[in-house]
Every structure is written in C-alpha cells, then in structure tokens.
Design a protein around this motif. Sequence first.
Motif, short mmCIF file in Angstrom:
data_model
loop_
_atom_site.label_atom_id
_atom_site.label_comp_id
_atom_site.label_asym_id
_atom_site.label_seq_id
_atom_site.Cartn_x
_atom_site.Cartn_y
_atom_site.Cartn_z
N UNK A 48 0.82 -1.21 0.00
CA UNK A 48 0.00 0.00 0.00
C UNK A 48 0.86 1.26 0.00
N UNK A 49 2.07 1.16 0.54
CA UNK A 49 2.97 2.30 0.61
C UNK A 49 3.92 2.35 -0.57
N UNK A 50 4.09 1.22 -1.25
CA UNK A 50 5.06 1.13 -2.35
C UNK A 50 4.42 0.37 -3.52
N UNK A 51 3.27 0.83 -3.94
CA UNK A 51 2.54 0.15 -5.02
C UNK A 51 3.34 0.09 -6.31
N UNK A 52 3.97 1.20 -6.68
CA UNK A 52 4.73 1.24 -7.93
C UNK A 52 5.93 0.31 -7.88
N UNK A 53 6.57 0.24 -6.70
CA UNK A 53 7.75 -0.62 -6.56
C UNK A 53 7.40 -2.08 -6.75
N UNK B 293 -4.39 -9.16 2.46
CA UNK B 293 -4.72 -9.40 1.05
C UNK B 293 -3.81 -8.65 0.08
N UNK B 294 -3.32 -7.48 0.49
CA UNK B 294 -2.43 -6.72 -0.38
C UNK B 294 -1.10 -7.44 -0.57
N UNK B 295 -0.60 -8.01 0.52
CA UNK B 295 0.66 -8.76 0.43
C UNK B 295 0.48 -10.06 -0.35
#
Length: 245
Positions: free
Chosen positions: A29-34, A62-64
């Motif tokens: 969530x903090x590094x979506x582009x990465x 779920x994001x991970x």
Amino acid sequence: MPHLTSTARGAASTDLRVGFGVPGIAHPLLATAEWAELARPGAPLHWVVLAVGDGPGDRPDPHCLEAAGRLRNAGVRVLGHLDVAYGARGFGEQVSDAHRYLDWYLVDGFYLARCPTERTALPEVRRTVATLRALLDGGHVVFGHGGHPHPGYAESADQLVTFSGPWSDYRWSQVAEWTAAYPPDRFCHLVHGVPRGHLDEALRVARWQGASTIYFTDRAGPDPWETLPGYWDEIVSRIGPGVSE
C-alpha cells in the motif's frame, strides 16, 4: 582496495548470471509502484523478501498476498522474512512464523534476517533450517548474516549474505578466503548509499568477490531497502535478463 581472490575466481565470474536479491520493499500500500515494477516480466530477480512488519503479521494481508502472487506469476521467488535476532528468538517462534508465511502467502523459501555468524550458534540454526526445509519440501533458504560467518553455515543455506552495509565500507571490503571453495551463486551482497557514478565499480567488487546475487541502492537512512534505487532502470538495463556480468 577490494580483495581479488584469484585470477580463476575473476575468470569464472565472467560467465556468471548476476541478478538481484531484494531484501524488503515497504508494504504494497505504501510502495505500489515498486511492487508492480518488481513483477514486470524480464527483471533479473533471484528473489524478493516479503515482510509484513518484521514477519508475517498477525493475520493474512490481502495486499501482500496479491503482491506475492504477481511475483510468483512472473517466475520470481518470494521469501518469508524470519528474524533470528542473532539467536535470541526461539525455535518455536520462528517455526510459527514460517507456518503463517506458508499458509497465508505460499512463500517459496525464507530469508533468515540477523542470522548469527559464530560457530556456537550453528547447531540451532541447522535445526531451524531442517524444519523449514521439511515444511517447504525443499525451497530456498538465505542466511542474512551481513558479514562472513563461520564457514559451516555454507552447508545449511542455499545462499549467504556476506555483506550488508554502506558503499563506504563495501568498496574497501575483503572477502573471506574460504568462500573461494563455493560458486558465486552461493553469495549475496546488499549495499546501500551507492552513488550512480560508482555502479560499475560496485559491480566489479561483487564480481571479484564472487557474489552473483546483489542489491545496490543509492538510498540511505534507517531502512534503505524499502524503496527501489533511483537508478533502478539503469542498473536493470546494465545487467538485463540472462546477461553475464
């Protein structure tokens, strides 16, 4: 100057397929582009560490799970982050974390952060790794020492992180002589604060010291690994998929 182990070491390394070991990007969530960039097809990645906080977290994220799935679909190993705390964390805690990583994120192996280096801690680390391999039915295990350990550790891990630290130390670092008995794909170097203009020099140090998995970044601070380096595209193009360094 960097320690040059031998002409044979340097010659063998010219046929080496260099790739990246990413020690831990910030939460998706903090590094979506990465995370999206890491999943881009063709990136020369050997593995990426997934850490939810300092381990698997208290509940499935779920994001991970989505980020890990994208990497696996791109053919990249995802490793769970297990903090050994230089031997201070108990066997049961580590195995419990490993179970959660496998159940929640289907990891391909484990990165043992803050792994001890001394001979006296080796039996307990071997015990932990034997259990992890049984859970994984194989898998990939990396010892995150950050320096050269007792050579006995090389018999238990797929890879050893024998350097983790700033460029100011790395450029003058020396390699332990015992590492010459192993191929370069057994060793990893993680270096922060590498200026763009010194990338070629940093790659030469890794080549001569016999490490085929690297991570160089210009970032600094308390956690220089949580974002990709500012020159990510440049270093990816220098190494490239399947290009020997």
